[in-house]
Every structure is written in C-alpha cells, then in structure tokens.
Design a protein around this motif. Structure first.
Motif, PDB file in Angstrom:
ATOM      1  N   TRP A  20       4.348   0.816  -3.826  1.00 34.89           N
ATOM      2  CA  TRP A  20       3.718   0.106  -4.869  1.00 34.89           C
ATOM      3  C   TRP A  20       4.773  -0.877  -5.629  1.00 34.89           C
ATOM      4  CZ3 TRP A  20       6.004   0.459  -9.848  1.00 34.89           C
ATOM      5  CH2 TRP A  20       6.519   1.621 -10.066  1.00 34.89           C
TER       6      TRP A  20
ATOM      7  N   LEU B  96      -0.606   5.115  -5.718  1.00 36.61           N
ATOM      8  CA  LEU B  96      -0.259   4.039  -5.068  1.00 36.61           C
ATOM      9  C   LEU B  96      -0.279   2.758  -5.733  1.00 36.61           C
ATOM     10  CD1 LEU B  96      -1.207   4.741  -1.609  1.00 36.61           C
ATOM     11  CD2 LEU B  96       0.654   5.315  -2.285  1.00 36.61           C
ATOM     12  N   MET B  97      -1.110   3.086  -7.126  1.00 36.06           N
ATOM     13  CA  MET B  97      -1.736   2.041  -7.717  1.00 36.06           C
ATOM     14  C   MET B  97      -0.569   1.055  -8.341  1.00 36.06           C
ATOM     15  SD  MET B  97      -4.787   1.977 -10.463  1.00 36.06           S
ATOM     16  CE  MET B  97      -4.564   1.263 -11.987  1.00 36.06           C
ATOM     17  N   PRO B  98      -0.469  -0.214  -8.349  1.00 36.98           N
ATOM     18  CA  PRO B  98       0.532  -0.970  -9.091  1.00 36.98           C
ATOM     19  C   PRO B  98       0.171  -1.038 -10.879  1.00 36.98           C
ATOM     20  CG  PRO B  98      -1.055  -2.246  -7.988  1.00 36.98           C
ATOM     21  CD  PRO B  98      -1.350  -0.976  -7.535  1.00 36.98           C
TER      22      PRO B  98
ATOM     23  N   TYR C 152       0.094   4.019   6.809  1.00 31.69           N
ATOM     24  CA  TYR C 152       0.363   2.819   6.311  1.00 31.69           C
ATOM     25  C   TYR C 152       1.811   2.013   6.648  1.00 31.69           C
ATOM     26  CZ  TYR C 152      -3.586   3.413   3.222  1.00 31.69           C
ATOM     27  OH  TYR C 152      -4.783   3.657   2.673  1.00 31.69           O
TER      28      TYR C 152
ATOM     29  N   VAL D   1      -0.234   8.062   4.225  1.00 31.60           N
ATOM     30  CA  VAL D   1       0.926   7.041   3.744  1.00 31.60           C
ATOM     31  C   VAL D   1       1.697   6.754   4.975  1.00 31.60           C
ATOM     32  CG1 VAL D   1       2.979   6.608   2.071  1.00 31.60           C
ATOM     33  CG2 VAL D   1       0.869   7.257   1.284  1.00 31.60           C
TER      34      VAL D   1
ATOM     35  N   MET E 192       0.870  -1.158  -0.062  1.00 33.58           N
ATOM     36  CA  MET E 192      -0.124   0.000   0.004  1.00 33.58           C
ATOM     37  C   MET E 192       0.895   1.256  -0.040  1.00 33.58           C
ATOM     38  SD  MET E 192      -3.515  -1.045   1.854  1.00 33.58           S
ATOM     39  CE  MET E 192      -4.403   0.221   1.306  1.00 33.58           C
ATOM     40  N   PRO E 193       1.798   1.410   0.847  1.00 31.66           N
ATOM     41  CA  PRO E 193       2.408   2.631   0.727  1.00 31.66           C
ATOM     42  C   PRO E 193       3.898   2.459  -0.215  1.00 31.66           C
ATOM     43  CG  PRO E 193       3.352   1.285   2.658  1.00 31.66           C
ATOM     44  CD  PRO E 193       2.310   0.634   2.214  1.00 31.66           C
TER      45      PRO E 193
ATOM     46  N   VAL F  33      -4.812  10.787  -0.150  1.00 29.63           N
ATOM     47  CA  VAL F  33      -4.079   9.731   0.044  1.00 29.63           C
ATOM     48  C   VAL F  33      -2.629   9.683   0.403  1.00 29.63           C
ATOM     49  CG1 VAL F  33      -3.080   7.501  -1.229  1.00 29.63           C
ATOM     50  CG2 VAL F  33      -5.286   8.299  -2.076  1.00 29.63           C
ATOM     51  N   ILE F  34      -2.098  10.653  -0.029  1.00 31.04           N
ATOM     52  CA  ILE F  34      -0.712  11.121   0.480  1.00 31.04           C
ATOM     53  C   ILE F  34      -0.655  11.237   1.902  1.00 31.04           C
ATOM     54  CG2 ILE F  34       1.043  12.651   0.045  1.00 31.04           C
ATOM     55  CD1 ILE F  34       0.368  10.923  -2.196  1.00 31.04           C
TER      56      ILE F  34
END
Lengths: 483, 226
Positions: A52, B143-145, A443, A440, A49-50, A436-437
């Motif tokens: 990728w 953050l997506m793969p 996470y 992090v 999650m943090p 989201v940032i």
C-alpha cells in the motif's frame, strides 16, 4: 501489387491510387507509446495491491489510477491499434485512399487529445465512476465528435471505393463504428452539475443495466470486432493464405453482432436486477461461445498448410498466441456467466485474470503481430532486430501466463474462503482480512508477470525506434494501379 | 448450404451494398439492448418501490461524491448477494428499491476490500475517521491506502445546491425548500458528526472537512430498510 516506387507504375494505363500511409504510421507510434504508458500504470497499481505504501496520494492512489490504467490500455493502446488497422487495411481492401486526409488527422489528434484529457482528469478525481466510461461529460462530447469524424471519413471512403464487394474485415469495422457510437451515447447520457461533474439520467437498477450493456459491449465492439477485422486482414497477409471459410465468416459475423449485445446482464448476476434479465444475459452469453469460436476457427484454420511458417515468422507466432487466447477467453467468458460459477468468481480476482487473458493475449498479441508486420512496410526498411522481436514473444507469453495463473488461483482461493462454513454453521473466515492476506503472495506473482509483459513492450519500443532510424529520409506513400 | 451464404449467394450481393449492410448491422445490434432495457424502465414491478427509501441528505450527497472521486468503487462493492455466507458476513441482501436515488449506481465489480452496502451503523463515526486517516490503525494488515487528506481538505458546501438541482432534473425529488436550505442543513449535520468524533476522543475541528461528509454517507449506506 504494392510498391515502394510509385513512379514505376506511371506508365501503366490504369489509374494510380496512393494510400495514406502517414496516418497509419502516426497511429502505430501512438499505439506503442500509449501501450507502454498504460501498462506502466498497470504495473504501478499491481504493486499498490500488495504494497500500500506505493499509493502516492491523493493523485496517484489505486482508486484514481485504476480507471487511468483501463482507459489507457483500452482506448489509447487498443484504440490506436484499431485505427492503425482500419486505416491501413481499408484503403487496400477498397482500393481507395481515405476520403479526407484532414479528417484522418483530426481523428488522430482529437483522439490523442482525449487520451491526454483522461490522463489529467482521472488522477484529479474527475470521474463518473462508471467502468470504462469514467470520463466526464466535456470529454464525452469530444469523443462523440471525433468518432463521428472517423465514421464519416470511413463510410465516405467506402462510398468512393473501387472494389465492389466489402471484405469480411470491413464488416467488422462497420459493426464497430456503429455500435461504439450507440453504446457511448446511450451510457453517457447525464445532466451536468458544473464543468467537471455530472449525474447519469438513470439510477440504481437501470443505471447498472445500461452500464453493463455498455461495459460488456465495449469488450465486444472495441476489443473484439475490430480485432477480428484486424485478424481477417493481417493474418491471411502474413500467412499468405486465403481465409479458411467464407461461409463461416458470414455465419459467425451475424451471430456475433446479434448475440453479444444481450450478454451484458451477466455482470449483474445475483444483484438487484430482475432475475429474468440476469438469466437472459446468461443464456445469450453461453450462446456467444459458438460465434466466438467461429472466429477462432476461421483464424487458426487459415494457417492450414502454413504451420511451418511459424518457425520463421514471429508475426504468425504472435497471431497464433493471440487467437488461442481469444479462444480461451471466449470459452471462459460464457463459463463465468453461468450463475453457479459466477456465484464463486464474481467480485474476485478471477475476473481480473479473465480480462487480462483477453487483453494481454488477444488484444496485445494481435497488436504486436500487426506492428511487427507493419514496421518494415510502413517505414520501407527491414525490422531492426528479429531476435529482439522473438525475445518479446517469449517474455510476453511467459509473463501473461504467470499473470493469469496468479489471478485464477487468487480468485478461486478467495471465493472459496468467503463461502466456507464450519460444521457448526459459522463462517470459517468471518474476518474479511484473513481472505485478503491469503492471496497477497499471488499479487506479487501477478506483478512479476505483468512486469515481464511490460518488458516485452519495452523491447518492441526499442525495436520500433531503431527500425525507424534506418528508414529512408523520404517516405513515399504506397500505391497501386487499378484498371 | 443455404444459397444465402454461397460464394455467389445473396450475402455476396449485400457485400456490395454498404448502406444496406450498415443498416442491417445496426438493427442486429439494437434488438438485444432494446428487448432487455425497455421492460426495466416501463414495468414498475421490476424495481419495487420501498416507502422508507429516501434521497440522500445534502451532506451525504457530498460524501457520496467524495466516495466517487476517490474511486472507492474500484475495491468495494455495494451489493450483498442473496447467499447465506454474504448475509452472515454483511447483513440483509440488497433490494432493487434501495438504489432508486443512486445516480450513478455504485455496486462495483471487485471486492479487494469488503462489501459496504450494509456498513451504515456498523462502526462508530470515530472508527471511520481513524480508518481513513490510517487504515491499519483499525484494521491491522489492511491493504487500503490512507486517505489522510480527507481530514485536511475543506468540503465545498456551496456547491451542494447546484448538485441537488442537477439530481432533481434526473428524478430525485428534492424540494425547493430542501435545495434552498441545503448548505445550512449540511453544516448542521457536519457539526453534529464532528462533535461526536471529538467527544469520543477523535480530532477536533472536522466540521468543515471532507471526512465528515464521507462518514455521513457511509453511515447512511444500507440503513433505509430494517
């Protein structure tokens, strides 16, 4: 009553009953090993999650591994723990060996086959996408068959029991076996489109309802009722005290099994399901608080007059943490189901924090307590290292506190950011990425907490294998004499 | 206290009768689900039909199955809730009738990334191709793969008709003609998308790759109502 030397009882006039301890040993081993595997996958997806770059595609991406983690910890770790508890306690509570050793082995190996099938198919992307019911139809059929074997073996054992009255742990096992069968079949009805693909018979609103009827009651009847049964057997044993209240166990059993089923729609507040359904789900979820706490009270109060024993017993300490987390999760659950709270919490990491408080705290610690209690009894030896078990207790407790705190703050933060408006009536954070940032760092904290919890499980594995290494080469089944 | 739960009350008798105990437990756990589920199936007003909502095209269906396979639902919801901030951020809130052909539903339970129910038409096809190949090329800090293999994997066009037949059995109104021409129709739609991607500066030769099916599905999402 029990003895490691069954021959000593031969002279008595009563009937000698040998319990099948071998099957319990198998389930205990599987619990510990799959627990490690499931939580290792959990740690990997927590890293993804943090970071990728930890997605090793296509097979080891978050999307494919997340269901592997949930299935492994629910059905492999908690599942095998339940079966160990059921097979150990039922035989003793009804004073009879399991009806069929063969069926017990079919149950064990069948269940492990299901787990291995899940571990292969999910990374391959073979999934129904329905949470905790991701396995495709051939595996679903195998689950049904194995569950029926388990049920027949269990109920037949009740039929040949030598103890007239069923103890409260058995009530919870009965509710588990019946309801899991109903839920699994109800939610898995689908039409195949090839060997590895199917489409559920329900669509949209109805599929969502059935899924969360299943999903919520998987929590109820796979992660709650069997563990209450486990608690009702192993806690009084470890504390050497009778259960606090017989009446309370009756009242909370029936209210729990009746009310839980209604609560599913709270997973769908403010979605396209009809308002009345969501409201019913919310009301019954709030009602559920009381029977849940009935279980907690009956557990904790069983320790009345025995609290000093916590000093010397890591097993009891683990149970107290487990039951306390059960109490917290079952307060938090009703609270999260209230629409105004749910509006903030839903879709955020608050939910993740909530389920892990229940899974790590309640299911995990009740299981660890049971394993530490069973190890010397099943392998007829002493626990290799009580100090290591104590270290497991502390590193696990601190790890899960870090985990849930990180998720609570991440969830509340993001939920508040999503809905923030400025004075001009515009979204303060129109770019989703900003929200989201912000979380992090949480996470990373979650990953540290999770790794600590996993480290505790590794300590348990070491202790387990070291203990087994000191076991006598020939392990006789335990036995009792019944008059 | 009621004599029912006294130490030697009626419940004590029940505890000596496993069959009855199991039967009563079964009844207790069946009531809630039945009371909630039957009206959902039997009362039509619970899911009002929307005339403009149609089944997925063959290519969109294939794309939806890619979406399912990759577990997109683990991080993206498809439900815009009727809140001011969600309508502002994503668009019109989701209606029950929009999901009548969704076997399974894909509403999700977690938004690690944004909701996708109104993503259809929000970005050009090329954006989606770039985004799947390297999410950070379109969304810095994502953050997506990456899902680069979707641009390399061949789409299994031949399997689409049998999937449509299975869906027809669960109530999606695909006609015989639609199923018969499914492969052809899917290829036509795929070629159109691939040409558009190439014309706008994207990679060539995507018309038989999984990515075009996924793009078709994403561009369809939430567009049946206006």
């Amino acid at each position: 009553m029990e003895t490691t030397q069954p021959h000593a009882y031969r002279e008595s006039r009563g009937e000698l009953v040998h319990f099948d301890d071998g099957i319990v040993r198998l389930f205990v081993l599987a619990t510990a090993i799959w627990g490690f595997v499931g939580m290792l996958v959990g740690a990997l997806i927590a890293l993804q999650m943090p970071f990728w770059q930890a997605n090793l595609g296509p097979y080891l991406t978050f999307g494919r591994l997340r269901p592997l983690h949930t299935n492994a910890v629910i059905f492999a770790f908690a599942g095998n723990a339940i079966f160990a508890a059921v097979y150990y306690s039922t035989q003793r509570l009804v004073k009879a060996r399991m009806f069929s050793d063969l069926m017990s082995r079919i149950h064990f190996w069948g269940w492990q086959t299901i787990i291995v099938s899940a571990a292969i198919t999910l990374p391959l992307g073979i999934t129904t996408s329905k949470e905790y019911a991701e396995l495709e139809w051939p595996i679903d059929i195998l689950i049904t068959v194995i569950w029926v074997v388990f049920a027949v073996n269990f109920f037949w054992t009740l039929k040949v029991r030598r103890e007239k009255h069923l103890y409260v742990a058995i009530w919870f096992y009965i509710a588990t076996i019946v309801t899991v069968a109903v839920l699994h079949i109800g939610n898995s009805l689908a039409i195949p489109a090839g060997l590895f693909k199917s489409y559920p018979i329900y669509a949209g609103v109805q599929d969502a309802f059935i899924q969360w009827w299943y999903g919520h009651n998987a929590v109820a009847f796979f992660l709650t009722t069997p563990f209450l049964g486990l608690m009702y057997y192993f806690l009084p044993k470890a504390a050497e005290r009778p259960v606090f209240s017989y009446r309370l166990s009756i009242v909370h059993f029936w209210s729990l099994v009746f009310i839980y089923i209604w609560a599913g729609p709270h997973h769908l507040n403010y979605t396209s399901i009809p308002e009345w359904a969501a409201t019913l789900g919310m009301v019954f979820s709030v009602m559920l608080w009381m029977p849940s706490w009935g279980g907690m009270i009956n557990g904790l109060f069983t320790l009345r007059g025995a609290w000093h024993k916590l000093r010397d017993s890591v097993v009891l300490r683990m149970y107290v943490i487990g039951i306390t987390f059960y109490g917290m999760s079952t307060f938090e659950g009703p609270m999260l189901s209230v629409k105004t709270v749910n509006a903030l919490s839903h879709y955020t990491d608050w939910t993740i924090g909530h389920v892990h408080a229940g899974a790590l705290g309640w299911n995990g610690f009740m299981t660890f307590g049971m394993i530490y209690w069973l190890l010397p009894r099943l392998w007829k030896t002493k626990l290799w290292s009580p100090r290591l078990a104590n270290a497991h207790f502390w590193i696990g407790t601190i790890g899960m506190l870090l985990y849930v705190m990180a998720m609570y703050s991440a969830g509340v933060t993001q939920g508040l950011m999503w809905r923030a408006f400025d004075e001009a009536g515009r979204l303060v954070y129109p770019d989703f990425m900003e929200t989201v940032i912000q979380i992090v760092p949480m996470y990373w904290v979650r990953l540290i907490g999770g790794l600590m919890y996993l480290a505790g499980v590794i300590l348990m594995l070491v202790n387990l294998f070291k203990t087994i290494a000191t076991a006598p080469s020939k392990l006789d089944d335990s036995s009792i004499t019944v008059s | 206290m009621s004599p029912f739960i006294e130490t030697d009350g009626k419940h004590r008798k029940l505890e000596g009768w496993p069959f009855m105990f199991t039967l009563l437990t079964t009844i207790a756990i069946l009531i809630g689900g039945t009371v909630e589920f039957l009206p959902l199936v039997l009362v039509e007003s619970n899911v009002p039909r929307i005339e403009t909502v149609l089944p997925y095209t063959p290519l969109e269906l294939a794309g939806r199955d890619v979406y399912i396979r990759e577990g997109c639902v683990g991080c993206h919801s498809q439900q815009v809730r009727p809140f001011r901030d969600e309508i502002e951020r994503y668009g019109e809130y989701s209606k029950p009738g929009e999901h009548v052909y969704d076997h399974p539903f894909l509403w999700g339970s977690k938004r690690t990334g944004p909701d996708l129910h109104r993503v259809g038409g929000k970005y050009p096809d090329l954006w989606h191709v770039r985004h799947m190949e390297d999410p950070r090329s379109t969304s810095p800090q994502s953050l997506m793969p990456p899902y680069a293999w979707l641009l390399a994997n061949d789409l299994d066009f031949e399997d689409i008709p049998s999937r449509m037949s299975a869906l027809r059995k669960v109530g999606v109104p695909y006609s015989d003609a639609e199923i018969e021409s499914a492969v052809r129709d899917a290829r036509t739609q795929a070629t159109r998308i691939a040409e558009g991607v190439a014309e706008t500066g994207g990679p060539d030769g995507l018309e038989d790759k999984e990515i075009v099916a996924l793009v078709a599905y994403l561009q369809r999402l939430g567009t049946d109502i206006n």
